[in-house]
Scaffold this motif. Structure first.
Motif, PDB file in Angstrom:
ATOM      1  N   HIS A   1       0.817  -1.216   0.000  1.00 22.05           N
ATOM      2  CA  HIS A   1       0.000   0.000   0.000  1.00 22.05           C
ATOM      3  C   HIS A   1       0.852   1.268   0.000  1.00 22.05           C
ATOM      4  N   THR A   2       2.167   1.133  -0.256  1.00 20.65           N
ATOM      5  CA  THR A   2       3.069   2.301  -0.230  1.00 20.65           C
ATOM      6  C   THR A   2       3.747   2.481  -1.594  1.00 20.65           C
ATOM      7  N   PRO A   3       2.985   2.692  -2.654  1.00 20.28           N
ATOM      8  CA  PRO A   3       3.574   2.714  -4.007  1.00 20.28           C
ATOM      9  C   PRO A   3       4.444   3.929  -4.295  1.00 20.28           C
ATOM     10  N   ASN A   4       4.357   4.966  -3.472  1.00 22.08           N
ATOM     11  CA  ASN A   4       5.065   6.207  -3.762  1.00 22.08           C
ATOM     12  C   ASN A   4       6.346   6.379  -2.959  1.00 22.08           C
TER      13      ASN A   4
ATOM     14  N   ARG B   1      -1.129 -16.322   1.494  1.00 18.46           N
ATOM     15  CA  ARG B   1       0.054 -16.678   2.272  1.00 18.46           C
ATOM     16  C   ARG B   1       1.305 -15.999   1.743  1.00 18.46           C
ATOM     17  N   LEU B   2       1.376 -15.758   0.455  1.00 22.77           N
ATOM     18  CA  LEU B   2       2.548 -15.134  -0.150  1.00 22.77           C
ATOM     19  C   LEU B   2       2.066 -14.088  -1.161  1.00 22.77           C
ATOM     20  N   PRO B   3       1.928 -12.849  -0.729  1.00 26.47           N
ATOM     21  CA  PRO B   3       1.383 -11.812  -1.604  1.00 26.47           C
ATOM     22  C   PRO B   3       2.287 -11.548  -2.810  1.00 26.47           C
ATOM     23  N   PRO B   4       1.741 -11.010  -3.892  1.00 23.70           N
ATOM     24  CA  PRO B   4       2.574 -10.631  -5.037  1.00 23.70           C
ATOM     25  C   PRO B   4       3.602  -9.585  -4.622  1.00 23.70           C
ATOM     26  N   PRO B   5       4.767  -9.579  -5.243  1.00 30.46           N
ATOM     27  CA  PRO B   5       5.801  -8.612  -4.865  1.00 30.46           C
ATOM     28  C   PRO B   5       5.405  -7.192  -5.230  1.00 30.46           C
ATOM     29  N   VAL B   6       5.992  -6.236  -4.515  1.00 28.98           N
ATOM     30  CA  VAL B   6       5.747  -4.820  -4.788  1.00 28.98           C
ATOM     31  C   VAL B   6       6.735  -4.341  -5.843  1.00 28.98           C
ATOM     32  N   GLU B   7       6.360  -3.293  -6.559  1.00 26.88           N
ATOM     33  CA  GLU B   7       7.237  -2.770  -7.612  1.00 26.88           C
ATOM     34  C   GLU B   7       7.989  -1.511  -7.175  1.00 26.88           C
ATOM     35  N   LEU B   8       7.335  -0.594  -6.446  1.00 24.96           N
ATOM     36  CA  LEU B   8       7.978   0.619  -5.932  1.00 24.96           C
ATOM     37  C   LEU B   8       8.710   1.375  -7.049  1.00 24.96           C
ATOM     38  N   ASP B   9       7.942   1.849  -7.997  1.00 26.36           N
ATOM     39  CA  ASP B   9       8.502   2.460  -9.198  1.00 26.36           C
ATOM     40  C   ASP B   9       9.193   3.795  -8.965  1.00 26.36           C
ATOM     41  N   HIS B  10       9.040   4.371  -7.775  1.00 25.84           N
ATOM     42  CA  HIS B  10       9.649   5.681  -7.501  1.00 25.84           C
ATOM     43  C   HIS B  10      10.826   5.597  -6.535  1.00 25.84           C
ATOM     44  N   LEU B  11      11.275   4.384  -6.216  1.00 23.87           N
ATOM     45  CA  LEU B  11      12.303   4.202  -5.186  1.00 23.87           C
ATOM     46  C   LEU B  11      13.640   4.759  -5.653  1.00 23.87           C
ATOM     47  N   LYS B  12      14.198   5.684  -4.856  1.00 22.67           N
ATOM     48  CA  LYS B  12      15.479   6.307  -5.171  1.00 22.67           C
ATOM     49  C   LYS B  12      16.593   5.862  -4.230  1.00 22.67           C
ATOM     50  N   ARG B  13      16.222   5.459  -3.019  1.00 19.46           N
ATOM     51  CA  ARG B  13      17.235   5.035  -2.043  1.00 19.46           C
ATOM     52  C   ARG B  13      16.765   3.774  -1.350  1.00 19.46           C
TER      53      ARG B  13
ATOM     54  N   LYS C   1      16.504  -4.963  -9.667  1.00 18.67           N
ATOM     55  CA  LYS C   1      15.078  -4.693  -9.841  1.00 18.67           C
ATOM     56  C   LYS C   1      14.782  -3.198  -9.822  1.00 18.67           C
ATOM     57  N   PHE C   2      15.420  -2.476  -8.901  1.00 17.00           N
ATOM     58  CA  PHE C   2      15.119  -1.055  -8.738  1.00 17.00           C
ATOM     59  C   PHE C   2      16.110  -0.153  -9.476  1.00 17.00           C
ATOM     60  N   SER C   3      16.920  -0.733 -10.348  1.00 15.71           N
ATOM     61  CA  SER C   3      17.961   0.037 -11.033  1.00 15.71           C
ATOM     62  C   SER C   3      17.444   1.207 -11.864  1.00 15.71           C
ATOM     63  N   PRO C   4      16.245   1.147 -12.453  1.00 15.17           N
ATOM     64  CA  PRO C   4      15.803   2.292 -13.259  1.00 15.17           C
ATOM     65  C   PRO C   4      15.676   3.602 -12.482  1.00 15.17           C
ATOM     66  N   THR C   5      15.472   3.525 -11.156  1.00 22.66           N
ATOM     67  CA  THR C   5      15.279   4.754 -10.372  1.00 22.66           C
ATOM     68  C   THR C   5      16.274   4.904  -9.235  1.00 22.66           C
ATOM     69  N   LEU C   6      17.018   3.869  -8.906  1.00 24.10           N
ATOM     70  CA  LEU C   6      17.837   3.852  -7.700  1.00 24.10           C
ATOM     71  C   LEU C   6      19.035   4.790  -7.824  1.00 24.10           C
ATOM     72  N   LYS C   7      19.178   5.690  -6.833  1.00 24.12           N
ATOM     73  CA  LYS C   7      20.277   6.651  -6.809  1.00 24.12           C
ATOM     74  C   LYS C   7      21.240   6.425  -5.651  1.00 24.12           C
ATOM     75  N   ALA C   8      20.784   5.772  -4.596  1.00 22.88           N
ATOM     76  CA  ALA C   8      21.642   5.588  -3.416  1.00 22.88           C
ATOM     77  C   ALA C   8      21.383   4.222  -2.800  1.00 22.88           C
ATOM     78  N   ILE C   9      22.453   3.585  -2.317  1.00 20.64           N
ATOM     79  CA  ILE C   9      22.387   2.275  -1.679  1.00 20.64           C
ATOM     80  C   ILE C   9      23.183   2.349  -0.378  1.00 20.64           C
ATOM     81  N   SER C  10      22.624   1.779   0.678  1.00 25.79           N
ATOM     82  CA  SER C  10      23.343   1.685   1.946  1.00 25.79           C
ATOM     83  C   SER C  10      23.249   0.260   2.462  1.00 25.79           C
TER      84      SER C  10
END
Length: 532
Positions: free
Chosen positions: A283-286, A332-344, A363-372
């Motif tokens: 429920h947190t797509p943004n 029991r095992l929900p579909p995975p989330v996409e999180l199309d706006h994830l930057k970090r 998976k998140f490479s199209p938007t990912l700017k930072a990794i920790s």
């Protein structure tokens, strides 16, 4: 979120010609008061209306923009009062709920002072009544409704040491110092005992349900816990009958920082571990910033690996999906989330395979700017019978970090690595190559201790200083990913020939360079995370 701040009108009465402070430029005045202690600042504000008005904005910004409270009647009442204050309420943007727990009287030792013992007894009863009656939720709802610029709500179990104005003082939960003075007891914020681990879970549910009831729209919810406890899965339940209030709150979140723990009642059933969290996250797509830490000093490799595999999965065409996910029972095992706006994306306090980490960032490479990655231990299997501890190519961190260069991460601008570990186990001989410290060498230290160039120090066994935390950005990041071995130091690595009990050969994924780069959208045959 639009921000509106109401500043009291400055007193128009011209200051006396003898009021030297009032004749100073405002910038000079604020600079002077920046260095005084809090009591002196308050006394300065009491000297005249003009000075109080001139300093109000800076005073309110420092002391009311971010404030910590605890589940205790006088503390929550102050939060409610601030939320109703016409001048202060617009400044309060970050509300912290401290996990200050007032323990039962028999658990503490106030000495022989009957009055202090009575005060502690009353404080304990107050906290228990707030929680049991629902009054704590009601007070939070009232406060959240009245805060027009609320941006972040967080739960933490410590007091910040950033209060530089008053020397060694901390930003503690409001009411903490009064309780300490009247009871003589430092109430509980540290290591939980058996039966107390659920307290942060209760508080997390309390906060999220209050936000929903108040129809508040913060951009961030944070759980920042330093001791050995976390939020368990039942704290993420979103009942169907509360969805109309709950879902808009979750949909508006851009930042979610969490510390997770499994539910002991379902330990061993890997498929349903973190089930409610997965539904919550759907429920947190943004979200633009997601941080997932796991409980310290308690590793459940199978459950943690399964959750991260689920997060790394996608049902979109041409993407990787964890085996069995496509035909899984969604209850029991929900579909995975996409999180199309994830930057970090921050991952911490977990044991995981390099394959899973690689897939997660891919998976998140199209938007990912930072990794920790903090306190992350890579666990890997190898077909080698023996290991050479001086061969850097056997270090799974070096292989993984090179994969970030190979992977398509066009927007990656920052990489933070801290307190890393690794272990590689032989499938055939039972030998183990252990890296208890995967750190970063201080080049100046290497030159000083050994008289060699910085590019040759990664295998040195005796380094006076191994840096355990390093952040790479810009050109330094690109250079590091091209040749991570040049920066990495593993001074305590060692080999043992005894198989570690409690793990079969299938417990850890096969070596990282196993042809996984070409897996496309198909599921590989490594199986789902094993039970421990």
């Amino acid at each position: 979120m639009s921000t509106t701040t109401t500043t009291p009108k400055m007193d128009t009465q011209p200051p006396s010609s003898k009021a030297y402070l009032a004749r100073m430029p405002l910038e000079v005045l604020t600079r002077i008061t920046y260095f005084v202690r809090t009591p002196d600042l308050c006394n300065a504000r009491l000297t005249c209306k003009w000075l109080e008005s001139a300093l109000f904005h800076f005073f309110a910004y420092e002391f009311f923009r971010k404030k910590q409270f605890m589940v205790y009647g006088p503390s929550l009442q102050v939060l409610v009062d601030i939320s109703k204050h016409p001048s202060l309420s617009p400044y309060l943007k970050h509300v912290i709920i401290g996990a200050d727990q007032i323990l039962p009287p028999h658990r503490i030792h106030p000495g022989h002072d009957d009055k202090k013992s009575l005060n502690w007894h009353l404080a304990y009863a107050d906290q228990q009544t707030l929680l049991a009656s629902g009054r704590a939720r009601d007070m939070l709802v009232e406060a959240f409704k009245n805060l027009p610029n609320l941006e972040t709500v967080d739960l933490r179990d410590f007091h910040s040491s950033s209060r530089t104005r008053d020397g060694n003082a901390t930003w503690s939960s409001y009411g903490y110092n009064t309780l300490l003075e009247t009871t003589g007891v430092r109430h509980f914020t540290g290591q939980p005992r058996a039966g107390e681990e659920d307290y942060p879970t209760y508080l997390y549910a309390l906060i999220t349900h209050a936000l929903a009831a108040a129809k508040a729209r913060p951009e961030g919810i944070e759980v920042v816990i330093r001791e050995n406890w976390a939020v368990r899965d039942h704290g993420f339940l979103v009942p169907t009958y509360l969805e109309p209030d709950f879902l808009p709150v979750l949909a508006g979140l851009k930042k979610l920082h969490l510390v997770l723990d499994i539910n002991q009642a379902t330990h061993g059933d890997v498929e349903i571990q973190y089930l409610l969290f997965k539904r919550f996250l759907a429920h947190t797509p943004n979200l633009t910033w997601l941080r997932i830490n796991f409980r310290r000093q308690r590793s459940h490799y199978g459950e943690e690996e399964a959750l991260l595999k689920w997060l790394a999965s996608s049902l979109r065409p041409g993407t990787w999906s964890s085996p069995g996910l496509i035909n899984a029972d969604p209850s029991r095992l929900p579909p995975p989330v996409e999180l199309d706006h994830l930057k970090r994306l921050d991952i911490g306090q977990v044991s995981v395979s390099a394959n899973t980490l690689s897939r997660l960032f891919r998976k998140f490479s199209p938007t990912l700017k930072a990794i920790s990655l903090r306190r992350v231990k890579i666990q890997q299997n190898s077909d080698q019978q023996t290991f050479d501890k001086d061969d850097d190519e056997q270090n799974p961190w070096i292989k993984f970090l090179r994969s970030l260069k190979k992977e398509s991460l066009p927007h990656l601008r920052e990489l933070n690595l801290s307190f890393l570990e690794a272990v590689v186990r032989s499938n055939t001989s039972g030998a183990t190559l252990d890296y208890p410290v995967v750190g970063f060498v201080n080049p100046d230290e290497a030159e000083k201790q050994n008289g060699i160039s910085a590019t040759g120090y990664q295998n040195l066994q005796r380094m006076a200083q191994v840096i355990k935390d390093r952040t790479y950005t810009g050109l330094k990041l690109e250079t590091f990913l091209s040749n991570p071995a040049a920066d990495i130091a593993t001074p305590s690595k060692h080999i043992t020939g005894v198989r570690t009990h409690g793990h079969s050969d299938s417990d850890f994924e096969s070596d990282f360079d196993s042809g996984d780069d070409d897996d496309g959208g198909s599921s590989d045959g490594d199986g789902s995370a094993a039970d421990n």
